[in-house]
Design a protein around this motif. Sequence first.
Motif, short mmCIF file in Angstrom:
data_model
loop_
_atom_site.label_atom_id
_atom_site.label_comp_id
_atom_site.label_asym_id
_atom_site.label_seq_id
_atom_site.Cartn_x
_atom_site.Cartn_y
_atom_site.Cartn_z
N GLN A 117 45.62 42.44 39.88
CA GLN A 117 46.51 41.32 40.17
C GLN A 117 47.96 41.80 40.25
N ASP A 118 48.21 43.02 39.78
CA ASP A 118 49.58 43.52 39.68
C ASP A 118 50.19 43.94 41.01
N HIS A 119 51.48 43.85 41.10
CA HIS A 119 52.30 44.56 42.09
C HIS A 119 52.02 46.05 41.89
N GLU A 138 39.35 48.76 35.35
CA GLU A 138 40.03 47.71 36.11
C GLU A 138 39.61 46.32 35.64
N TRP A 139 40.60 45.55 35.26
CA TRP A 139 40.39 44.14 34.90
C TRP A 139 40.62 43.35 36.18
N ARG A 140 39.54 42.73 36.69
CA ARG A 140 39.59 42.18 38.05
C ARG A 140 39.81 40.68 38.10
N ILE A 141 40.52 40.27 39.13
CA ILE A 141 40.76 38.83 39.36
C ILE A 141 39.53 38.17 39.99
N ASP A 142 39.50 36.86 39.88
CA ASP A 142 38.50 36.07 40.60
C ASP A 142 38.87 36.13 42.08
N PRO A 143 37.94 36.56 42.94
CA PRO A 143 38.30 36.75 44.35
C PRO A 143 38.63 35.46 45.11
N GLU A 144 38.27 34.31 44.54
CA GLU A 144 38.60 33.03 45.20
C GLU A 144 39.98 32.54 44.77
N PHE A 167 49.37 44.66 32.52
CA PHE A 167 49.07 43.42 33.25
C PHE A 167 50.38 42.69 33.56
N PRO A 168 50.34 41.76 34.51
CA PRO A 168 51.57 41.04 34.85
C PRO A 168 51.72 39.74 34.08
N HIS A 169 52.95 39.39 33.78
CA HIS A 169 53.19 38.05 33.21
C HIS A 169 52.83 37.01 34.28
N CYS A 170 53.09 37.41 35.53
CA CYS A 170 52.82 36.51 36.66
C CYS A 170 52.77 37.40 37.90
N SER A 171 51.74 37.25 38.72
CA SER A 171 51.66 38.06 39.93
C SER A 171 52.63 37.55 40.99
N ASN A 172 53.13 38.45 41.82
CA ASN A 172 54.11 38.04 42.84
C ASN A 172 53.45 37.43 44.08
N VAL A 173 52.11 37.31 44.09
CA VAL A 173 51.46 36.56 45.16
C VAL A 173 50.55 35.45 44.65
N VAL A 174 49.99 35.61 43.44
CA VAL A 174 49.09 34.56 42.92
C VAL A 174 49.91 33.46 42.24
N GLY A 175 50.97 33.85 41.56
CA GLY A 175 51.87 32.86 40.96
C GLY A 175 51.42 32.29 39.63
N GLU A 176 50.17 32.51 39.25
CA GLU A 176 49.70 31.94 37.98
C GLU A 176 50.33 32.68 36.80
N ILE A 177 50.73 31.92 35.79
CA ILE A 177 51.37 32.54 34.62
C ILE A 177 50.27 32.95 33.63
N PRO A 371 45.96 43.06 45.11
CA PRO A 371 45.56 41.65 44.92
C PRO A 371 45.15 40.98 46.23
N LEU A 372 45.90 41.24 47.29
CA LEU A 372 45.56 40.57 48.55
C LEU A 372 44.18 41.01 49.02
N GLU A 373 43.90 42.31 48.93
CA GLU A 373 42.58 42.78 49.37
C GLU A 373 41.48 42.21 48.47
N ALA A 374 41.75 42.13 47.17
CA ALA A 374 40.75 41.55 46.25
C ALA A 374 40.47 40.08 46.59
N LEU A 375 41.48 39.41 47.14
CA LEU A 375 41.31 38.00 47.52
C LEU A 375 40.70 37.86 48.91
N GLY A 376 40.47 38.99 49.56
CA GLY A 376 39.89 38.94 50.91
C GLY A 376 40.92 38.60 51.98
N VAL A 377 42.21 38.78 51.65
CA VAL A 377 43.27 38.50 52.64
C VAL A 377 43.59 39.81 53.38
N ASP A 378 43.70 39.70 54.68
CA ASP A 378 44.05 40.87 55.49
C ASP A 378 45.51 41.25 55.17
#
Length: 408
Positions: A117-119, A138-144, A167-177, A371-378
Amino acid sequence: MALDVDFVRAQFPAFSEPSLDGQAFFENAGGSYTCGPVIDRLTRFYHQRKVQPYAPYAASELAGAEMDEARARLAALLGVETDELSFGPSTTQNTYVLANAVRCWLTPGEAIVVTNQDHEANSGPWRRLADEGIEVREWRIDPETGHLDPEALEPLLADGNVRLVGFPHCSNVVGEINDVAAITALAHAEGAFVCVDGVSYAPHGFPDVGALGADVYLFSSYKTYGPHQGIMVIRRQLGFELPNQAHFFNGETLYKRFTPAGPDHAQVAACAGMVDYVEALAAHHGIAGKSPAETGDAVHALMRDHESALLQPLLDYLAGRNDLRLIGPRQAEGRAPTVAVALDRNAESVAAELAEHGIMAGGGDFYAVRPLEALGVDSKKGVLRLSFVHYTSPAEIEMLIAALDATL
Ligand SMILES: Cc1ncc(COP(=O)(O)O)c(C=O)c1O
């Protein structure tokens, strides 16, 4: 009590700058406007104190004193000791130096945990420790949803072999705290230290790092209304356990141990202006904490309430469209106003179209390729990122929504 946005905006020269008039700024996660006290201190330093600091003549003494003042006041705001805070050229560089120290500290077979999820700044330098035989888990994010579930961290820590969790306090693309205190407690219980990337969170209110319990907390002052510096808190225990990365004769001074580069004196000094700004907000809103960290907490809450009130209508608007994918939580509570959306076309060109409507925003991968690739975003198309902070006004949110309506 509500944040007085007019007062806030009056503290930022950018809002009375004719060349920026009529444009609304939505790339704050890339770098914020600078507050007046920081600009004033920077100007004063270059006019009056731009000499080698800490020498026995007046201009030099003033320069050194102002640099010390910045460190002391920022540390107090963050709820840590003065020597636990250091300045470096950027968060990426601070992390790089730290990772080098950890490289020398760990032995092959020991493990660290990183997230996807990190930058990249809080990911790549740690992953490279695998070259030395360190196991990288690797601690992985939920891909959805992009969510980082603390329950998924537990099994990674279970064998007691992990020495550090980044780990991040907040990701710069997911935004969740992320719940830093809870995650830190989990890691500590299994004998691991934590390194928290606070770059995407700190602009929304300086955190009480002491209360969060993190061993390392990093953020970048050019995103928290200050000059271009990386700020690193490293708590004493870990700081003295890790090997010194500075000149050998500076190794006993905690704030020098992980900053081998010579500091940018003027910018370090100007960082005190960020604390001036927080104090001015506190005074204007009648806040008087028992400690700087308590005052900081109250100002933090003011900022967050304002941001959340502005964020929900934007999230609702984006969630209601079927031509984009809104990344991260749809509820303002629990997320920062850093909103990334994936589109079926190149995000940077959409940002360019928004600019024609007076919206300053960006498109791309924002160094969050993993993070973007883990989310399936090009990641080549990237995401359009709309990020704001407490100085953003309701009128600017309306302007953004109207511009999105016209553009998408
Ligand atoms: C979440 C996050 N972490 C780390 C960094 C790197 O910070 P710096 O530019 O100070 O190296 C950034 C920069 O955009 C970021 O957004």
